[in-house]
Design a protein around this motif. Structure first.
Motif, PDB file in Angstrom:
ATOM      1  N   LEU A  82       0.875  -1.132  -0.128  1.00 26.80           N
ATOM      2  CA  LEU A  82       0.030  -0.011  -0.002  1.00 26.80           C
ATOM      3  C   LEU A  82       0.905   1.252  -0.056  1.00 26.80           C
ATOM      4  O   LEU A  82       0.510   2.303  -0.616  1.00 26.80           O
ATOM      5  N   LEU A  83       1.885   1.223   0.761  1.00 27.28           N
ATOM      6  CA  LEU A  83       2.965   2.063   0.519  1.00 27.28           C
ATOM      7  C   LEU A  83       3.417   2.552  -0.587  1.00 27.28           C
ATOM      8  O   LEU A  83       3.615   3.737  -1.216  1.00 27.28           O
ATOM      9  N   ALA A  84       3.789   1.426  -1.055  1.00 26.77           N
ATOM     10  CA  ALA A  84       4.136   1.724  -2.705  1.00 26.77           C
ATOM     11  C   ALA A  84       3.413   2.153  -3.625  1.00 26.77           C
ATOM     12  O   ALA A  84       3.767   2.873  -4.398  1.00 26.77           O
ATOM     13  N   LYS A  85       2.191   1.909  -3.540  1.00 25.18           N
ATOM     14  CA  LYS A  85       1.275   2.513  -4.307  1.00 25.18           C
ATOM     15  C   LYS A  85       1.121   4.011  -4.109  1.00 25.18           C
ATOM     16  O   LYS A  85       0.810   4.549  -4.842  1.00 25.18           O
ATOM     17  N   LEU A  86       0.996   4.344  -3.034  1.00 28.80           N
ATOM     18  CA  LEU A  86       0.907   5.757  -2.493  1.00 28.80           C
ATOM     19  C   LEU A  86       2.080   6.395  -3.149  1.00 28.80           C
ATOM     20  O   LEU A  86       1.852   7.655  -3.684  1.00 28.80           O
ATOM     21  N   ILE A  87       3.410   6.081  -3.002  1.00 29.51           N
ATOM     22  CA  ILE A  87       4.476   7.050  -3.259  1.00 29.51           C
ATOM     23  C   ILE A  87       4.569   6.956  -4.996  1.00 29.51           C
ATOM     24  O   ILE A  87       5.333   7.620  -5.391  1.00 29.51           O
TER      25      ILE A  87
END
Length: 201
Positions: free
Chosen positions: A147-152
């Motif tokens: 999810l963090l990867a998708k955000l950035i």
């Protein structure tokens, strides 16, 4: 984390840490490599020392609240001061990027940017470890990372809750270099259209 109450952050023990590795140019996350690093009581190889080596060897790494938590917990696992310093220099912490405006949880930023929500909370992790639900623990940890990867990687800027504003993250300059000018200024369209504004990282 392994539940050890009233223990300083640097003395806490990590049950499992997960990483999602991808090339800087792959902001669509089409080719990723997932890796889990376990406490030594689970498996003797692929431990925290291997994670530290990965963090020091990559071009950049991202951890939400990494400055004030993740890197402090990992501190004792670095093999040398040099390795520790290199890994810390390569860290990009989105929470640090937005904290001058307000505190935003990862879940709040995910929801505001239409990316779903976390599958569990960090408070539940020690219970998963205590009950030997290692697969659930790894799944939760890896989901957070994904999810963090998708955000950035979704866009050069992220939308902030309860504000008509978008801000760039420090990692955005690496993932979206064409959106940044040499002076470190990002130009982007506001939510209501192109207003020609620019924001500094």
């Amino acid at each position: 984390l392994i539940d050890r109450k009233r223990v300083p952050i640097k003395d806490m023990e990590i049950s499992v840490a997960c990483a999602l590795v991808f090339d800087i140019a792959d902001n669509k996350l089409e080719k990723t490599f997932k890796k889990s690093f376990w406490h030594s009581s689970v498996i003797a190889t692929h431990g925290m020392a291997d994670l530290c080596q990965l963090l020091a060897g990559c071009r950049a790494h991202v951890a939400y609240n990494g400055v004030r938590f993740d890197m402090l917990v990992l501190d004792k696992h670095f093999e040398s001061d040099e390795q520790r310093q290199i890994a810390n220099r390569k860290l990009h912490d989105p929470l640090q990027d937005v904290s001058s405006i307000s505190y935003y949880s990862l879940n709040a930023l995910l929801a505001e940017n239409n990316l779903g929500s976390k599958t569990a909370s960090g408070k539940e992790a020690p219970g998963m470890w205590a009950s030997n639900r290692l697969e659930d623990l790894e799944s939760y940890c890896m989901s957070d990372v994904e999810l963090l990867a998708k955000l950035i990687t979704k866009a050069p800027t992220v939308k902030l809750p309860m504000m008509n504003a978008r801000v760039p993250l420090s990692i955005s300059q690496i993932i979206f270099p064409n959106d940044f000018m040499s002076a470190g200024v990002l130009r982007y369209d506001a939510d209501n259209g192109d207003n020609g504004d620019s924001g500094k990282t």
